[in-house]
Each structure stands twice: as structure tokens, then as C-alpha cells.
Design a protein around this motif. Structure first.
Motif, PDB file in Angstrom:
ATOM      1  N   LEU A  78      -8.460   4.381 -25.644  1.00 54.16           N
ATOM      2  CA  LEU A  78      -8.790   3.221 -24.823  1.00 54.16           C
ATOM      3  C   LEU A  78      -9.869   2.408 -25.501  1.00 54.16           C
ATOM      4  CD1 LEU A  78     -10.799   4.342 -21.618  1.00 54.16           C
ATOM      5  CD2 LEU A  78     -10.838   5.521 -23.808  1.00 54.16           C
ATOM      6  N   THR A  79      -9.922   1.133 -25.117  1.00 56.42           N
ATOM      7  CA  THR A  79     -10.913   0.226 -25.679  1.00 56.42           C
ATOM      8  C   THR A  79     -11.219  -0.851 -24.656  1.00 56.42           C
ATOM      9  OG1 THR A  79     -11.477  -1.035 -27.663  1.00 56.42           O
ATOM     10  CG2 THR A  79      -9.309  -1.428 -26.732  1.00 56.42           C
ATOM     11  N   LEU A  80     -12.254  -1.620 -24.901  1.00 60.51           N
ATOM     12  CA  LEU A  80     -12.621  -2.750 -24.049  1.00 60.51           C
ATOM     13  C   LEU A  80     -12.300  -4.038 -24.780  1.00 60.51           C
ATOM     14  CD1 LEU A  80     -15.862  -1.049 -23.006  1.00 60.51           C
ATOM     15  CD2 LEU A  80     -14.290  -1.947 -21.305  1.00 60.51           C
ATOM     16  N   ALA A  81     -11.671  -4.985 -24.061  1.00 62.07           N
ATOM     17  CA  ALA A  81     -11.294  -6.263 -24.666  1.00 62.07           C
ATOM     18  C   ALA A  81     -11.199  -7.322 -23.592  1.00 62.07           C
ATOM     19  CB  ALA A  81      -9.955  -6.138 -25.398  1.00 62.07           C
ATOM     20  N   ALA A  82     -11.786  -8.479 -23.864  1.00 59.79           N
ATOM     21  CA  ALA A  82     -11.707  -9.627 -22.957  1.00 59.79           C
ATOM     22  C   ALA A  82     -12.069  -9.254 -21.521  1.00 59.79           C
ATOM     23  CB  ALA A  82     -10.301 -10.238 -23.000  1.00 59.79           C
ATOM     24  N   GLY A  83     -13.085  -8.422 -21.358  1.00 59.77           N
ATOM     25  CA  GLY A  83     -13.541  -8.030 -20.030  1.00 59.77           C
ATOM     26  C   GLY A  83     -12.616  -7.083 -19.300  1.00 59.77           C
ATOM     27  N   HIS A  84     -11.698  -6.436 -20.034  1.00 62.37           N
ATOM     28  CA  HIS A  84     -10.753  -5.493 -19.446  1.00 62.37           C
ATOM     29  C   HIS A  84     -10.816  -4.164 -20.207  1.00 62.37           C
ATOM     30  CE1 HIS A  84      -9.228  -9.357 -18.043  1.00 62.37           C
ATOM     31  NE2 HIS A  84      -8.503  -8.722 -17.145  1.00 62.37           N
ATOM     32  N   PRO A  86       9.065   5.216 -28.632  1.00 62.32           N
ATOM     33  CA  PRO A  86       7.722   4.745 -28.956  1.00 62.32           C
ATOM     34  C   PRO A  86       6.640   5.697 -28.464  1.00 62.32           C
ATOM     35  CG  PRO A  86       8.618   3.518 -27.113  1.00 62.32           C
ATOM     36  CD  PRO A  86       9.733   4.383 -27.610  1.00 62.32           C
ATOM     37  N   HIS A  87       5.549   5.763 -29.224  1.00 64.86           N
ATOM     38  CA  HIS A  87       4.389   6.587 -28.858  1.00 64.86           C
ATOM     39  C   HIS A  87       3.124   5.846 -29.283  1.00 64.86           C
ATOM     40  CE1 HIS A  87       6.708  10.026 -27.577  1.00 64.86           C
ATOM     41  NE2 HIS A  87       7.329  10.105 -28.743  1.00 64.86           N
ATOM     42  N   ALA A  88       2.619   4.995 -28.414  1.00 66.44           N
ATOM     43  CA  ALA A  88       1.380   4.269 -28.710  1.00 66.44           C
ATOM     44  C   ALA A  88       0.221   5.253 -28.724  1.00 66.44           C
ATOM     45  CB  ALA A  88       1.151   3.186 -27.670  1.00 66.44           C
ATOM     46  N   HIS A  89      -0.429   5.398 -29.878  1.00 67.08           N
ATOM     47  CA  HIS A  89      -1.456   6.427 -30.004  1.00 67.08           C
ATOM     48  C   HIS A  89      -2.871   5.864 -29.958  1.00 67.08           C
ATOM     49  CE1 HIS A  89      -3.250  10.228 -30.939  1.00 67.08           C
ATOM     50  NE2 HIS A  89      -2.089  10.788 -31.155  1.00 67.08           N
ATOM     51  N   GLN A  90      -3.042   4.608 -30.341  1.00 70.22           N
ATOM     52  CA  GLN A  90      -4.373   4.014 -30.372  1.00 70.22           C
ATOM     53  C   GLN A  90      -4.251   2.529 -30.088  1.00 70.22           C
ATOM     54  OE1 GLN A  90      -5.989   2.930 -34.134  1.00 70.22           O
ATOM     55  NE2 GLN A  90      -8.053   3.653 -33.691  1.00 70.22           N
ATOM     56  N   VAL A  91      -5.259   1.977 -29.428  1.00 75.17           N
ATOM     57  CA  VAL A  91      -5.361   0.529 -29.274  1.00 75.17           C
ATOM     58  C   VAL A  91      -6.807   0.124 -29.539  1.00 75.17           C
ATOM     59  CG1 VAL A  91      -5.711   0.680 -26.754  1.00 75.17           C
ATOM     60  CG2 VAL A  91      -4.890  -1.467 -27.795  1.00 75.17           C
ATOM     61  N   VAL A  92      -6.986  -0.864 -30.441  1.00 77.62           N
ATOM     62  CA  VAL A  92      -8.329  -1.313 -30.809  1.00 77.62           C
ATOM     63  C   VAL A  92      -8.368  -2.828 -30.833  1.00 77.62           C
ATOM     64  CG1 VAL A  92      -8.919   0.738 -32.143  1.00 77.62           C
ATOM     65  CG2 VAL A  92      -7.789  -1.169 -33.271  1.00 77.62           C
ATOM     66  N   ALA A  93      -9.537  -3.373 -30.544  1.00 83.10           N
ATOM     67  CA  ALA A  93      -9.751  -4.812 -30.695  1.00 83.10           C
ATOM     68  C   ALA A  93     -10.148  -5.091 -32.139  1.00 83.10           C
ATOM     69  CB  ALA A  93     -10.842  -5.288 -29.745  1.00 83.10           C
ATOM     70  N   ASP A  94      -9.676  -6.200 -32.688  1.00 78.64           N
ATOM     71  CA  ASP A  94     -10.071  -6.561 -34.049  1.00 78.64           C
ATOM     72  C   ASP A  94     -11.514  -7.080 -34.028  1.00 78.64           C
ATOM     73  OD1 ASP A  94      -9.605  -9.284 -33.057  1.00 78.64           O
ATOM     74  OD2 ASP A  94      -9.575  -9.853 -35.172  1.00 78.64           O
ATOM     75  N   LEU A 103      -5.613  -7.487 -30.060  1.00 76.24           N
ATOM     76  CA  LEU A 103      -5.509  -6.047 -29.880  1.00 76.24           C
ATOM     77  C   LEU A 103      -4.444  -5.516 -30.830  1.00 76.24           C
ATOM     78  CD1 LEU A 103      -5.575  -5.701 -26.001  1.00 76.24           C
ATOM     79  CD2 LEU A 103      -7.264  -4.741 -27.574  1.00 76.24           C
ATOM     80  N   LEU A 104      -4.747  -4.402 -31.488  1.00 80.65           N
ATOM     81  CA  LEU A 104      -3.786  -3.760 -32.372  1.00 80.65           C
ATOM     82  C   LEU A 104      -3.483  -2.372 -31.814  1.00 80.65           C
ATOM     83  CD1 LEU A 104      -5.694  -5.731 -34.204  1.00 80.65           C
ATOM     84  CD2 LEU A 104      -4.405  -4.707 -36.079  1.00 80.65           C
ATOM     85  N   ALA A 105      -2.207  -2.121 -31.538  1.00 76.88           N
ATOM     86  CA  ALA A 105      -1.767  -0.838 -31.003  1.00 76.88           C
ATOM     87  C   ALA A 105      -0.961  -0.113 -32.074  1.00 76.88           C
ATOM     88  CB  ALA A 105      -0.926  -1.032 -29.742  1.00 76.88           C
ATOM     89  N   ASP A 154       6.671   3.695 -36.096  1.00 75.70           N
ATOM     90  CA  ASP A 154       6.138   3.381 -37.425  1.00 75.70           C
ATOM     91  C   ASP A 154       5.707   1.928 -37.511  1.00 75.70           C
ATOM     92  OD1 ASP A 154       6.589   5.956 -38.688  1.00 75.70           O
ATOM     93  OD2 ASP A 154       8.731   5.487 -38.664  1.00 75.70           O
ATOM     94  N   SER A 155       4.865   1.522 -36.570  1.00 76.09           N
ATOM     95  CA  SER A 155       4.463   0.115 -36.539  1.00 76.09           C
ATOM     96  C   SER A 155       3.096  -0.055 -35.902  1.00 76.09           C
ATOM     97  CB  SER A 155       5.490  -0.719 -35.760  1.00 76.09           C
ATOM     98  OG  SER A 155       5.467  -0.377 -34.385  1.00 76.09           O
ATOM     99  N   VAL A 156       2.522  -1.238 -36.154  1.00 69.55           N
ATOM    100  CA  VAL A 156       1.326  -1.679 -35.440  1.00 69.55           C
ATOM    101  C   VAL A 156       1.718  -2.925 -34.664  1.00 69.55           C
ATOM    102  CG1 VAL A 156      -1.037  -2.519 -35.619  1.00 69.55           C
ATOM    103  CG2 VAL A 156      -0.221  -0.749 -37.202  1.00 69.55           C
ATOM    104  N   GLN A 157       1.535  -2.884 -33.350  1.00 72.10           N
ATOM    105  CA  GLN A 157       1.889  -3.992 -32.466  1.00 72.10           C
ATOM    106  C   GLN A 157       0.635  -4.821 -32.196  1.00 72.10           C
ATOM    107  OE1 GLN A 157       5.113  -4.225 -31.238  1.00 72.10           O
ATOM    108  NE2 GLN A 157       5.890  -2.241 -31.904  1.00 72.10           N
ATOM    109  N   ILE A 158       0.746  -6.129 -32.341  1.00 71.08           N
ATOM    110  CA  ILE A 158      -0.397  -7.023 -32.177  1.00 71.08           C
ATOM    111  C   ILE A 158      -0.185  -7.880 -30.938  1.00 71.08           C
ATOM    112  CG2 ILE A 158      -1.759  -8.862 -33.243  1.00 71.08           C
ATOM    113  CD1 ILE A 158      -0.605  -7.733 -35.967  1.00 71.08           C
ATOM    114  N   SER A 159      -1.209  -7.950 -30.090  1.00 71.49           N
ATOM    115  CA  SER A 159      -1.117  -8.710 -28.845  1.00 71.49           C
ATOM    116  C   SER A 159      -2.491  -9.260 -28.512  1.00 71.49           C
ATOM    117  CB  SER A 159      -0.598  -7.824 -27.702  1.00 71.49           C
ATOM    118  OG  SER A 159      -1.507  -6.759 -27.451  1.00 71.49           O
TER     119      SER A 159
END
Length: 348
Positions: A97-103, A147-155, A161-163, A169-174
Motif C-alpha cells: 500500500l501507498t499514499l497518493a493524492a490524499g488517498h 493477474p497478481h498486483a504485488h506492489q503499488v508506488v507513487a512516482d 501510480l505504478l503497479a 509480467d507488467s507494470v501498470q501506470i495510472s
């Protein structure tokens, strides 16, 4: 110990495996030694933790099939105090988990999704405002059926956000829409099929990121364009020496504060790898590996001064710390703290 100058750290652990939940400790600035302040098992399996800016609120995933996130008030003198009840993340097995945009944002490994939780006054999470479901699969017959999202971080810019998705086998950007609290998909970076990316870490300069793979002991070097929100893979390096026969599952990647070294934790091989970065930040060379001080290092954390590494050794039930040679980047063992089923360490 000189109590007034000691730092704080928090250890997460698996209560289902005998862990004590969240342990608050002091950190001796001279020796790196950990001393317990208190522990709470109010939340099941708080395997990963994050601190709010300012350090007054601590967040934890509850890595269970139902999946939840929880908040704690940091008291400074004892165990963190729960702020209300855990909130469902509408996904299974959240691992990060991470904090981003007040969420608050969680990566849900079991369901392969990312969830956004608004925060109430005081910092407690509220019911989910958005869930982004990943799609796809990989070639591994057991670990990549979906799919198995293992990490999400803010740049570093705070815009993206990069998941990291082990299953696809990917990094999803949102990005997070601050008004609606929903995730807005932006792009995807495909990585080598079957590598099983688990975590990434940014270079301090913000122009590069390093993706560590769990299913194969390798590190992918990527360029990061914060203006465009584009991650580009430019090279891959082994994190273990040739000839290693022990099955190993890399877990965490950390970049030195001065950007000269990258360290990885390797479960099975039970080691910490030291990689040196060249001036371009795009070439990583394996220098050596050292024992992790226990068994199954699930997490690796750098202290705020950049002088020590801490390994959360899940199967041996301890957190080991190491003094870093500032010239070579090689860690030397310096101590250990008992923490059954330890899963992560963060500093406050």
C-alpha cells in the motif's frame, strides 16, 4: 540508549504464522539496534506498512482472503493504537500500500487489482472509491494464471501510480482522480514473459526505476519519463552469481541515497545482493552477495541516513541489520532483533 534522539521503526508480521502483528521499536542512531516499544495484533496479517507524511498515522494491509486496510495512531511511547475497524479493499490478499493524492492505495495480489480508499479527517480509511482490475496472464503454469498486483508506488513527481504485476509480467501506470477517488488507467510496460516482476524502486534522481523479478533472479533497469508517464525497459541484470543452484525468489529492491548502489533481498538463497550502478544509471553490475542473517528475507529497508540495511527474515523470525560500507556498498552484519514471521520494516 539516548532516548531523546532514537528514531522509530515499525515491523509488520504474519499473525497467522505466529507473528505479533505490528511492532513499534526505537532505533539507536549509533548502533542501529532495535528496542521494542509495544506491539498490537488488532489486525490480521499486517504484512506491509506505510506511514502518513509527518508520521502520525501508520497504515497496514491485512493480507487475508477478504482483504482489508487499517490505520493506527502512532503514540510514540508504546504500541500503535487502531483507528477504527479495518476497511475492505474489495480485493483478495493485499500485499502492498501507498499514499497518493490524499488517498490510500493498495495492491491486491490475490485478485490482481488496485484499490483506492479515501481518508477521513484524522487519517482513517473510508470505503473504497475505486478498484482497477488488471487483466492478463503469463507463461508460468502455477504463478501466472491471472493477474497478481504485488506492489503499488507513487512516482517521485507524485502524479503517477505504478503497479507491479507478477502475474502479467507488467507494470501498470495510472493516476488517481482526486475528485472522484477513482483510478484512471494511463499505460502499461511489458516485461520479459515469465520473469514475474514483484517490486520496483526509483533512483533518487527520479529518471530511472529498477524492477526486481521474483520468478527469475533478475533486475530490469528502466528509464522513467515523469512528464509523459512512460516506463521504458533498457536492460536486465542477474542478481545472483552464475552457478547458483538454490531455488531463489527475490523479494525487495532498495536504491542507495546517493544512487550508486542497488541492493536486493533473495529468499531461498537467503542473501542480500549488492549491485553497482554506473554514471548513466542504466548499467547495474553484480558486485557480491552476503548472507541475510536469517532465513527467507521478505523485505529489505534502508535507514533514513542511508547507513544501514534491515532485513525482515520471515522464516527465521528476526530482523537483521547491517552496516553499509559507503565506498563499496557491501553490508556487514551488525545485529538482530527477534520478530516471529517478520514481513516488513519501515522507518518513521
Amino acid at each position: 540508549m539516548s532516548g531523546s534522539t532514537d528514531g522509530r521503526a515499525y515491523i509488520g508480521s504474519f499473525t497467522s504464522a505466529g507473528g505479533r502483528g505490528v511492532i513499534a521499536v526505537t532505533v539507536d542512531p549509533e548502533t542501529g539496534a532495535l528496542t521494542e516499544l509495544g506491539a498490537t495484533d488488532a489486525v490480521a496479517d499486517p504484512s506491509f506498512l506505510a506511514l502518513a507524511p509527518g508520521g502520525s498515522v501508520l497504515y497496514a494491509v491485512s493480507e487475508t482472503e477478504e482483504g482489508a486496510a487499517a490505520a493506527f495512531a502512532v503514540t510514540g511511547t508504546g504500541a500503535p493504537r487502531p483507528l477504527g475497524e479495518p476497511v475492505p479493499v474489495c480485493g483478495a490478499g493485499p500485499t502492498h500500500l501507498t499514499l497518493a493524492a490524499g488517498h490510500l492505495v493498495t495492491a491486491n495480489y490475490g485478485s490482481g487489482s488496485v484499490t483506492v480508499l479515501p481518508l477521513a479527517d484524522g487519517g482513517a480509511p473510508r470505503p473504497a472509491s475505486g478498484v482497477l482490475q488488471h487483466e492478463g496472464a503469463g507463461p508460468h503454469p502455477d504463478r501466472q494464471r491471472g493477474p497478481h498486483a504485488h506492489q503499488v508506488v507513487a512516482d517521485p513527481s507524485g502524479r503517477w501510480l505504478l503497479a507491479v504485476d507478477l502475474g502479467t509480467d507488467s507494470v501498470q501506470i495510472s493516476s488517481v482522480d482526486a475528485a472522484s477517488g477513482e483510478l484512471v488507467p494511463h499505460g502499461e510496460t511489458a516485461l520479459r514473459p515469465g520473469s514475474g516482476p514483484r517490486h520496483l524502486a526509483f533512483h533518487p534522481e527520479g529518471s530511472h526505476a529498477y524492477v526486481l523479478h521474483e520468478l527469475e533472479p533478475t533486475l530490469t533497469v528502466c528509464r522513467w519519463d515523469a512528464a509523459a508517464g512512460v516506463l521504458e525497459a533498457v536492460g536486465e541484470t542477474a542478481v545472483l552469481p552464475d552457478g547458483v543452484e538454490t531455488e531463489s525468489f527475490a523479494s525487495e529492491v532498495v536504491v542507495a541515497l546517493d544512487g550508486r548502489f542497488v541492493w536486493t533481498a533473495n529468499r531461498g538463497h537467503d542473501s542480500i545482493s549488492v549491485l553497482a550502478l554506473d554514471a548513466s544509471r542504466e548499467k547495474a553490475e553484480l558486485v557480491t552477495t552476503v548472507p541475510c542473517g536469517g532465513r527467507w528475507p521478505r523485505d529489505l529497508a534502508l535507514d533514513p541516513a542511508g547507513r544501514r540495511l534491515y532485513a525482515a527474515n520471515e522464516h527465521s523470525g528476526d530482523v537483521s541489520w547491517f552496516d553499509i560500507d559507503q565506498e563499496t556498498g557491501i553490508p556487514a552484519p551488525a545485529g538482530s532483533f527477534a520478530a516471529p514471521a517478520a514481513s516488513c520494516v519501515i522507518f518513521g
